[in-house]
Design an enzyme around this catalytic site. Structure first.
Site, short mmCIF file in Angstrom:
data_model
loop_
_atom_site.label_atom_id
_atom_site.label_comp_id
_atom_site.label_asym_id
_atom_site.label_seq_id
_atom_site.Cartn_x
_atom_site.Cartn_y
_atom_site.Cartn_z
N LYS A 22 0.83 -1.21 0.00
CA LYS A 22 0.00 0.00 0.00
C LYS A 22 0.86 1.25 0.00
O LYS A 22 0.67 2.16 -0.82
CB LYS A 22 -0.91 0.01 1.23
N ASN A 23 1.81 1.33 0.93
CA ASN A 23 2.60 2.55 1.07
C ASN A 23 3.49 2.80 -0.14
O ASN A 23 3.79 3.95 -0.47
CB ASN A 23 3.43 2.50 2.35
N CYS A 118 -4.90 8.35 9.72
CA CYS A 118 -5.16 7.81 11.05
C CYS A 118 -4.73 8.79 12.13
O CYS A 118 -3.71 9.46 12.00
CB CYS A 118 -4.41 6.49 11.24
N ARG A 123 2.10 14.35 12.45
CA ARG A 123 3.00 14.01 11.35
C ARG A 123 3.13 15.27 10.50
O ARG A 123 2.53 15.39 9.44
CB ARG A 123 2.43 12.83 10.55
N ASP A 308 4.52 0.19 12.21
CA ASP A 308 3.28 -0.36 11.65
C ASP A 308 3.05 -1.82 12.03
O ASP A 308 2.01 -2.39 11.69
CB ASP A 308 3.27 -0.22 10.13
N ARG A 400 -8.56 0.31 4.51
CA ARG A 400 -7.54 1.22 3.98
C ARG A 400 -6.23 0.49 3.72
O ARG A 400 -5.42 0.96 2.91
CB ARG A 400 -7.29 2.38 4.95
#
Length: 422
Positions: A22-23, A118, A123, A308, A400
């Site tokens: 995903k990232n 999230c 951040r 994560d 997500r």
């Protein structure tokens, strides 16, 4: 609102295919903005975040099509019609800020809303802004939007990041590909997703060296072309599913996984007494279902233990023999899953960025609530080993970052189902 119901029912056996990252994909998709030619991404994950990025790119004038059951993304930015990334889209996902660098490089200006995502801690965009300003951008914050211009075009520079931010490294890499002259990014992020983005950009004609180290050098070029690129395996999904047979017991092969993606994580599993074997097809994890040994975990930037995977690791350690300590150094609000695990019988004390977990014999099923993406899957993992039924609500977070969770876990024998909300 949907929920996921998990009932602990013994060992898991079989294979779990691991999706594209995903990232990585969320950084690769904005790269289309750097070129007029098509960018084809294969092994793309089928997630709501990918759909959100698709909508954002389309709002800028890019063409985007999903092919082969959504596993291939065909992108083209031949004609950009806008350089404004609206709040209504950007608020849904932090990675939306990755259009800023490419838009500045290609069009010379951009308006990008401050991002969402999230609620796991601050951040800030400061590192992105500082780096882009060194490349010659002028950036102002007004009405919740970053208004960025490059009056004389972007120019190569030496950029020393205050923190090895993945997003900032990606934004600056993309911007620097079309800047005049050479750019050096020091204290750069080293994650596999950075390496994957560099491979894709180089396939498009960029000149990038050093990705995967803390010093990346980019020689700007006049234009980039198209490319076809395979998205790297998702190391976070990989680590998550590797924990399933450890928590429930069993023998599971995670297809597409390699040790280099999760080396620090595998080291902790070995310390806990878990066997991991690299096969020709992926990573095989075997565990007899007994209690693992307690271990201490400190989250760090890559190649350290991933933040994560902290929530998922905590789920495992709730039933370990002894006392484990988890230090969260990346995000200050990332223990929100702890109270939910306590509802299942876990013994967890949280003080600031440290959680002390005293292992119990077994968790008990309970109604729990997902607070963010990784927390949601940690509660599902905990449910695999709990006595009775665990009902995880607010699982829209899960969509997500994990595709087909129910299908993948039920495919190896888990008793799990998704229940539609009323």
């Amino acid at each position: 609102m949907d929920s996921i119901v998990v009932t602990g029912n013994g060992p898991l056996n079989g294979e779990i295919p691991i999706a594209g990252a995903k990232n990585a994909c969320l950084a690769l998709m904005p790269a289309t903005l750097l070129s007029e030619e098509p960018l084809i991404l294969t092994n793309a994950p089928r997630l709501s975040d990918i759909a959100t990025m698709t909508v954002l790119l389309q709002s800028l004038g890019a063409d985007a099509a999903s092919l082969q059951n959504d596993k291939v993304l065909a992108l083209s930015s031949h004609d950009l019609t806008s350089t404004r990334a609206d709040y209504d889209i950007v608020r849904k996902m932090r990675a939306s800020n990755l259009v800023l660098g490419p838009l500045l490089a290609r069009a010379g200006h951009a308006e990008v809303s401050l991002p969402g995502g999230c609620a796991i801690g601050a951040r800030p965009m400061d590192i992105h802004i500082d780096g882009l300003e060194k490349l010659g951008a002028v950036i102002d914050l007004k009405d919740g939007y970053l208004h960025a211009k490059a009056p004389g075009g972007l120019k190569g520079a030496v950029i020393d990041l205050a923190f090895p931010s993945v997003g900032a490294t990606e934004n600056l890499m993309m911007a620097a590909t079309l800047a005049k002259g050479s750019t050096v990014i020091s204290n750069a992020a080293r994650e596999p997703e950075i390496v994957d983005l560099a491979r894709c950009l180089n396939a498009m004609g960029a000149q990038i060296e050093g990705a995967g180290t803390d010093r990346i050098e980019i020689q700007g070029v006049d234009r980039l072309g198209g490319a076809t690129h395979r998205v790297v395996t998702d190391r976070i999904e990989l680590g998550t599913y590797m924990l399933a047979p450890v928590i429930a017991g069993g023998d599971v092969e995670c297809l597409g996984g390699t040790l280099d993606l999760v080396a620090s994580f595998v080291d902790k599993l070995a310390e806990a007494g878990v066997s991991v074997e690299e096969t020709g097809r992926g990573l095989r994890v075997r565990h007899d279902g007994g209690r693992v040994r307690a271990v201490d975990v400190t989250t760090e930037v890559f190649p350290g233990f991933p933040t994560d995977l902290q929530a998922q690791m905590m789920a495992l350690l709730t039933t370990a023999q002894g006392v484990s300590t988890l230090h969260e150094t990346i995000f200050e609000n990332r223990f929100m899953h702890a109270p939910e695990l306590v509802r299942m019988g876990a013994e967890i004390e949280v003080q600031g960025g440290t959680a002390r977990v005293t292992g119990v014999e077994r968790l008990k099923g309970a109604p729990v609530m997902a607070t963010d993406l990784r927390a949601s899957v940690s509660l599902i993992l905990a449910g695999l080993a709990a006595e009775g039924e665990t009902v995880v609500s607010r699982v829209y977070h899960l969509d997500r970052g994990y595709e087909h969770v129910v299908r993948k876990l039920s495919g190896v024998g888990a008793k799990i189902e998704r229940v539609k909300g009323t």
